[in-house]
Design a protein around this motif. Structure first.
Motif, PDB file in Angstrom:
ATOM      1  N   CYS A  41      71.823  -0.103  30.092  1.00 58.70           N
ATOM      2  CA  CYS A  41      71.819  -1.433  30.032  1.00 58.70           C
ATOM      3  C   CYS A  41      72.158  -2.035  28.415  1.00 58.70           C
ATOM      4  O   CYS A  41      72.801  -2.820  28.128  1.00 58.70           O
ATOM      5  CB  CYS A  41      70.436  -2.209  30.531  1.00 58.70           C
ATOM      6  SG  CYS A  41      70.587  -2.329  32.347  1.00 58.70           S
ATOM      7  N   ASN A  88      76.686  -7.899  35.719  1.00 59.99           N
ATOM      8  CA  ASN A  88      75.167  -7.566  35.940  1.00 59.99           C
ATOM      9  C   ASN A  88      74.943  -6.398  35.449  1.00 59.99           C
ATOM     10  O   ASN A  88      75.175  -5.040  35.891  1.00 59.99           O
ATOM     11  CB  ASN A  88      75.040  -7.874  37.480  1.00 59.99           C
ATOM     12  CG  ASN A  88      73.572  -7.738  37.631  1.00 59.99           C
ATOM     13  OD1 ASN A  88      72.616  -6.722  37.238  1.00 59.99           O
ATOM     14  ND2 ASN A  88      73.144  -8.271  38.777  1.00 59.99           N
ATOM     15  N   VAL A 138      72.086  -4.613  34.839  1.00 61.37           N
ATOM     16  CA  VAL A 138      71.197  -3.821  35.626  1.00 61.37           C
ATOM     17  C   VAL A 138      72.035  -3.043  36.828  1.00 61.37           C
ATOM     18  O   VAL A 138      71.745  -2.064  37.024  1.00 61.37           O
ATOM     19  CB  VAL A 138      70.040  -4.412  36.089  1.00 61.37           C
ATOM     20  CG1 VAL A 138      69.139  -3.820  36.943  1.00 61.37           C
ATOM     21  CG2 VAL A 138      69.370  -5.142  34.953  1.00 61.37           C
ATOM     22  N   ARG A 139      72.752  -3.805  37.419  1.00 58.47           N
ATOM     23  CA  ARG A 139      73.424  -3.300  38.643  1.00 58.47           C
ATOM     24  C   ARG A 139      74.371  -2.358  38.212  1.00 58.47           C
ATOM     25  O   ARG A 139      74.438  -1.456  38.994  1.00 58.47           O
ATOM     26  CB  ARG A 139      73.817  -4.498  39.565  1.00 58.47           C
ATOM     27  CG  ARG A 139      74.820  -4.086  40.553  1.00 58.47           C
ATOM     28  CD  ARG A 139      75.445  -5.132  41.534  1.00 58.47           C
ATOM     29  NE  ARG A 139      76.140  -4.948  42.624  1.00 58.47           N
ATOM     30  CZ  ARG A 139      75.864  -4.189  43.675  1.00 58.47           C
ATOM     31  NH1 ARG A 139      74.659  -4.193  43.853  1.00 58.47           N
ATOM     32  NH2 ARG A 139      76.550  -4.198  44.786  1.00 58.47           N
ATOM     33  N   ARG A 188      72.736   0.882  37.368  1.00 49.54           N
ATOM     34  CA  ARG A 188      72.490   1.787  38.563  1.00 49.54           C
ATOM     35  C   ARG A 188      73.915   2.392  39.247  1.00 49.54           C
ATOM     36  O   ARG A 188      73.529   3.500  39.805  1.00 49.54           O
ATOM     37  CB  ARG A 188      71.646   0.967  39.617  1.00 49.54           C
ATOM     38  CG  ARG A 188      70.293   0.501  39.237  1.00 49.54           C
ATOM     39  CD  ARG A 188      69.546   1.749  39.065  1.00 49.54           C
ATOM     40  NE  ARG A 188      68.026   1.494  38.982  1.00 49.54           N
ATOM     41  CZ  ARG A 188      67.018   2.173  38.727  1.00 49.54           C
ATOM     42  NH1 ARG A 188      67.193   3.575  38.703  1.00 49.54           N
ATOM     43  NH2 ARG A 188      65.907   1.807  38.648  1.00 49.54           N
ATOM     44  N   ILE A 189      74.842   1.493  39.424  1.00 51.93           N
ATOM     45  CA  ILE A 189      76.084   2.105  39.946  1.00 51.93           C
ATOM     46  C   ILE A 189      76.477   3.311  38.890  1.00 51.93           C
ATOM     47  O   ILE A 189      76.929   4.565  39.859  1.00 51.93           O
ATOM     48  CB  ILE A 189      77.307   0.908  39.968  1.00 51.93           C
ATOM     49  CG1 ILE A 189      76.625   0.050  40.948  1.00 51.93           C
ATOM     50  CG2 ILE A 189      78.487   1.705  40.366  1.00 51.93           C
ATOM     51  CD1 ILE A 189      77.649  -1.069  41.017  1.00 51.93           C
TER      52      ILE A 189
END
Length: 206
Positions: A137, A153, A155-156, A159-160
């Motif tokens: 991030c 995003n 955070v998203r 994770r991806i």
């Protein structure tokens, strides 16, 4: 969530972790007993339990230390001056590949220990993923500030990215082959990811 740091360990606790880690990595977690660890430390089993309530607690403390060191290493390499955001992302994942490859490839006992921790302490595994995602991030945030990336995003997307590179950056490398081949495939995947970021960035400027 950052990985919770171990409380300061006294000399005895450090000796216990050192002795246990040698047994875990040589004989395996399942074949190591608390009495054997106590014997290696020249203490009674009862005294050992005063420091760690169970063998699993010792294993978690050992892995927590390793993963804390890994986070520090990842932060160190991506903080080197002069790196662009794409270079930081590539450096992050290639460094992690090297770290996990050296730790797990052709080392069944290390893989066994990792799997035991993930099975018995899934919250710790989630904690680790969150700590790593936080570093990603921060890289993405820096890319937004410099205009290198357009991220909707952070955070998203972090994770991806973790999911996309899982094959290269988890204990799954235990099943994989030659390091140079893996590193080359990681570079190709990163090229695709960066092309996607570039396309998104160009569209956001239209």
């Amino acid at each position: 969530m950052p990985i919770t740091a171990l409380p300061p360990l006294d000399e005895t606790a450090r000796s216990i972790l050192e002795a246990a880690s040698k047994r875990f990595l040589h004989y395996g977690y399942g074949k190591t007993t608390m009495s054997e660890i106590a014997g290696d430390c020249n203490m009674s089993t009862g005294n050992l339990y005063r420091y760690f309530p169970s063998k699993l607690d010792i294993a978690e403390a050992f892995v927590r230390h390793l993963r804390g060191e890994q986070i520090r290493r990842l932060r160190e390499v991506v903080s080197r001056p002069g790196l662009s955001t794409p270079q930081k992302l590539r450096t992050f994942f290639k460094t992690k590949l090297k770290l996990v490859y050296d730790r797990f490839h052709d080392r069944p006992k290390a893989y066994e220990l990792s799997q035991e921790i993930m099975r018995e302490r899934p919250a710790f595994a989630d904690e680790w993923e969150s700590a790593e995602a936080l570093v990603l991030c921060e890289i993405l945030e820096g890319g937004e500030m410099t205009g290198d990336l357009a991220v909707c995003n952070r955070v998203r997307i972090s994770r991806i990215l973790q999911d996309a590179f899982f094959r290269f950056t988890s204990s799954a490398v235990y099943y994989e082959g030659d390091y140079d081949l893996l590193a080359g495939e990681l570079d190709e995947l990163m090229d695709l990811v960066l092309d996607g970021f570039q396309l998104r960035n160009s569209k956001s400027k239209i």
